[in-house]
Design a protein around this motif. Structure first.
Motif, PDB file in Angstrom:
ATOM      1  N   UNK A   6      14.006 -15.176 -10.751  1.00 44.65           N
ATOM      2  CA  UNK A   6      13.476 -16.001  -9.669  1.00 44.65           C
ATOM      3  C   UNK A   6      14.100 -15.737  -8.316  1.00 44.65           C
ATOM      4  N   UNK A   7      14.717 -14.566  -8.139  1.00 45.58           N
ATOM      5  CA  UNK A   7      15.331 -14.218  -6.861  1.00 45.58           C
ATOM      6  C   UNK A   7      14.400 -13.284  -6.089  1.00 45.58           C
ATOM      7  N   UNK A   8      13.947 -13.697  -4.914  1.00 48.67           N
ATOM      8  CA  UNK A   8      13.046 -12.837  -4.135  1.00 48.67           C
ATOM      9  C   UNK A   8      13.752 -11.574  -3.663  1.00 48.67           C
ATOM     10  N   UNK A   9      13.002 -10.483  -3.599  1.00 50.69           N
ATOM     11  CA  UNK A   9      13.538  -9.195  -3.176  1.00 50.69           C
ATOM     12  C   UNK A   9      12.860  -8.783  -1.876  1.00 50.69           C
ATOM     13  N   UNK A  10      13.636  -8.264  -0.940  1.00 49.52           N
ATOM     14  CA  UNK A  10      13.079  -7.772   0.320  1.00 49.52           C
ATOM     15  C   UNK A  10      12.029  -6.718   0.010  1.00 49.52           C
ATOM     16  N   UNK A  11      10.883  -6.786   0.673  1.00 49.76           N
ATOM     17  CA  UNK A  11       9.742  -5.965   0.272  1.00 49.76           C
ATOM     18  C   UNK A  11      10.013  -4.468   0.377  1.00 49.76           C
ATOM     19  N   UNK A  12      10.863  -4.041   1.308  1.00 48.47           N
ATOM     20  CA  UNK A  12      11.158  -2.615   1.427  1.00 48.47           C
ATOM     21  C   UNK A  12      12.048  -2.116   0.295  1.00 48.47           C
ATOM     22  N   UNK A  13      12.783  -3.023  -0.344  1.00 50.93           N
ATOM     23  CA  UNK A  13      13.665  -2.631  -1.440  1.00 50.93           C
ATOM     24  C   UNK A  13      12.873  -2.007  -2.581  1.00 50.93           C
ATOM     25  N   UNK A  14      11.698  -2.550  -2.864  1.00 51.37           N
ATOM     26  CA  UNK A  14      10.874  -2.031  -3.959  1.00 51.37           C
ATOM     27  C   UNK A  14      10.460  -0.588  -3.705  1.00 51.37           C
ATOM     28  N   UNK A  15      10.201  -0.256  -2.433  1.00 50.59           N
ATOM     29  CA  UNK A  15       9.824   1.118  -2.099  1.00 50.59           C
ATOM     30  C   UNK A  15      11.017   2.049  -2.253  1.00 50.59           C
ATOM     31  N   UNK A  16      12.150   1.632  -1.704  1.00 50.45           N
ATOM     32  CA  UNK A  16      13.334   2.486  -1.717  1.00 50.45           C
ATOM     33  C   UNK A  16      13.852   2.718  -3.131  1.00 50.45           C
ATOM     34  N   UNK A  17      13.920   1.653  -3.926  1.00 47.44           N
ATOM     35  CA  UNK A  17      14.580   1.760  -5.227  1.00 47.44           C
ATOM     36  C   UNK A  17      13.825   2.691  -6.160  1.00 47.44           C
ATOM     37  N   UNK A  18      12.493   2.700  -6.078  1.00 45.52           N
ATOM     38  CA  UNK A  18      11.725   3.576  -6.954  1.00 45.52           C
ATOM     39  C   UNK A  18      12.056   5.041  -6.726  1.00 45.52           C
ATOM     40  N   UNK A  19      12.075   5.453  -5.456  1.00 44.39           N
ATOM     41  CA  UNK A  19      12.353   6.853  -5.136  1.00 44.39           C
ATOM     42  C   UNK A  19      13.819   7.200  -5.363  1.00 44.39           C
ATOM     43  N   UNK A  20      14.731   6.299  -4.960  1.00 45.92           N
ATOM     44  CA  UNK A  20      16.164   6.583  -5.075  1.00 45.92           C
ATOM     45  C   UNK A  20      16.599   6.654  -6.533  1.00 45.92           C
ATOM     46  N   UNK A  21      16.200   5.673  -7.334  1.00 46.70           N
ATOM     47  CA  UNK A  21      16.622   5.670  -8.737  1.00 46.70           C
ATOM     48  C   UNK A  21      16.036   6.848  -9.497  1.00 46.70           C
ATOM     49  N   UNK A  22      14.792   7.185  -9.207  1.00 40.56           N
ATOM     50  CA  UNK A  22      14.180   8.332  -9.873  1.00 40.56           C
ATOM     51  C   UNK A  22      14.912   9.616  -9.516  1.00 40.56           C
ATOM     52  N   UNK A  23      15.198   9.794  -8.223  1.00 39.17           N
ATOM     53  CA  UNK A  23      15.836  11.030  -7.781  1.00 39.17           C
ATOM     54  C   UNK A  23      17.282  11.174  -8.216  1.00 39.17           C
ATOM     55  N   UNK A  24      18.007  10.052  -8.301  1.00 40.45           N
ATOM     56  CA  UNK A  24      19.436  10.132  -8.612  1.00 40.45           C
ATOM     57  C   UNK A  24      19.742  10.121 -10.103  1.00 40.45           C
ATOM     58  N   UNK A  57       0.843  -1.205   0.000  1.00 42.12           N
ATOM     59  CA  UNK A  57       0.000   0.000   0.000  1.00 42.12           C
ATOM     60  C   UNK A  57       0.873   1.248   0.000  1.00 42.12           C
ATOM     61  N   UNK A  58       1.916   1.238   0.851  1.00 43.36           N
ATOM     62  CA  UNK A  58       2.807   2.395   0.941  1.00 43.36           C
ATOM     63  C   UNK A  58       3.521   2.649  -0.379  1.00 43.36           C
ATOM     64  N   UNK A  59       3.862   1.571  -1.089  1.00 44.49           N
ATOM     65  CA  UNK A  59       4.612   1.709  -2.334  1.00 44.49           C
ATOM     66  C   UNK A  59       3.848   2.548  -3.350  1.00 44.49           C
ATOM     67  N   UNK A  60       2.532   2.368  -3.404  1.00 39.03           N
ATOM     68  CA  UNK A  60       1.723   3.138  -4.346  1.00 39.03           C
ATOM     69  C   UNK A  60       1.810   4.627  -4.035  1.00 39.03           C
ATOM     70  N   UNK A  61       1.657   4.970  -2.755  1.00 39.17           N
ATOM     71  CA  UNK A  61       1.681   6.376  -2.370  1.00 39.17           C
ATOM     72  C   UNK A  61       3.075   6.975  -2.541  1.00 39.17           C
ATOM     73  N   UNK A  62       4.111   6.207  -2.210  1.00 41.09           N
ATOM     74  CA  UNK A  62       5.484   6.690  -2.379  1.00 41.09           C
ATOM     75  C   UNK A  62       5.774   6.961  -3.847  1.00 41.09           C
ATOM     76  N   UNK A  63       5.378   6.037  -4.714  1.00 45.80           N
ATOM     77  CA  UNK A  63       5.612   6.215  -6.150  1.00 45.80           C
ATOM     78  C   UNK A  63       4.861   7.422  -6.688  1.00 45.80           C
ATOM     79  N   UNK A  64       3.588   7.527  -6.323  1.00 47.38           N
ATOM     80  CA  UNK A  64       2.789   8.656  -6.806  1.00 47.38           C
ATOM     81  C   UNK A  64       3.371   9.985  -6.328  1.00 47.38           C
TER      82      UNK A  64
END
Length: 239
Positions: free
Chosen positions: A112-130, A63-70
């Protein structure tokens, strides 16, 4: 001994499962326990433990990921819109970086490598900003060159002018995160820095091979929706 598990108000149960902390079987077991417990106790029960907490955090993060991305997309687009005084350029630049982010996130899924769920939130904002700076640099220089040259020639000169700067910046970010990725023993830290470095290279590639084409294709639309988007005067120099 029994007093530790039962009193006049509560009963304490310990449930052990022979699966991983975040495996699909574990999540299914948690859902089943919640279902059966609610049938017996209604809402008067509590379920806790490492797997339960991680499962709750994972669901909340979706849920947080949607709001963070938006929010991050909206703020970055607003800044670009004000900077370029344009309605179309923010859409193009943000779309290019978002494509690189989606490609970055798709690699663990495909492999097929699982990703820690918080990584998806962080990477969207960090990659966009940097990495959006790469796109801004290329677009700004293209705007300057467009006042002197035809679009295709202006883009060729733009890539020549900005290519080294973008390439160097992306490699620096990749190199800086590579050391942490290789040395860190903390899986989450290593995973996040690996995706940041890979995201820098993906953004660079998309900007070099995708953004110039988009700017040329939508050049007329950009001109209509951008204040001060100058074009070379074709009659300049004629008698």
């Amino acid at each position: 001994m029994t007093d530790q598990f039962r009193n006049s108000e509560y009963s304490f149960f310990i449930v052990q499962v022979k699966t991983g902390v975040e495996d699909d079987e574990t999540i299914k077991a948690i859902d089943d326990i919640n279902k059966y417990a609610s049938q017996i106790y209604g809402r008067n029960f509590y379920l806790t433990g490492e797997s339960v907490l991680l499962n709750d955090m994972s669901r909340q993060s979706q849920i947080d990921m949607k709001y963070v991305n938006y929010l991050s997309i909206g703020l970055v687009a607003l800044i670009i819109a004000v900077s370029f005084r344009s309605l179309s350029i923010p859409i193009i630049l943000v779309a290019v970086i978002q494509l690189a982010i989606w490609l970055n996130l798709s690699i663990p899924y495909i492999s097929g490598k699982p990703v820690y769920f918080l990584t998806s939130i962080f990477i969207g904002a960090i990659q966009l900003g940097t990495t959006v700076d790469y796109a801004i640099l290329l677009t700004s220089r293209y705007k300057e060159n467009l006042a002197l040259l035809e679009p295709v020639e202006a883009m060729k000169k733009t890539i020549k002018d900005t290519g080294q700067s973008i390439f160097t910046s992306a490699l620096i970010l990749f190199g800086g995160t590579l050391g942490i990725t290789l040395i860190s023993k903390i899986k989450t830290t290593s995973e996040l820095t690996n995706m940041i470095g890979r995201g820098a290279l993906l953004s660079m590639a998309i900007i070099f091979f995708g953004l110039p084409a988009l700017l040329l294709i939508f050049e007329k639309i950009i001109g209509w929706t951008t204040l001060g988007w100058r074009r070379r005067n074709k009659n300049k120099g004629k008698p």
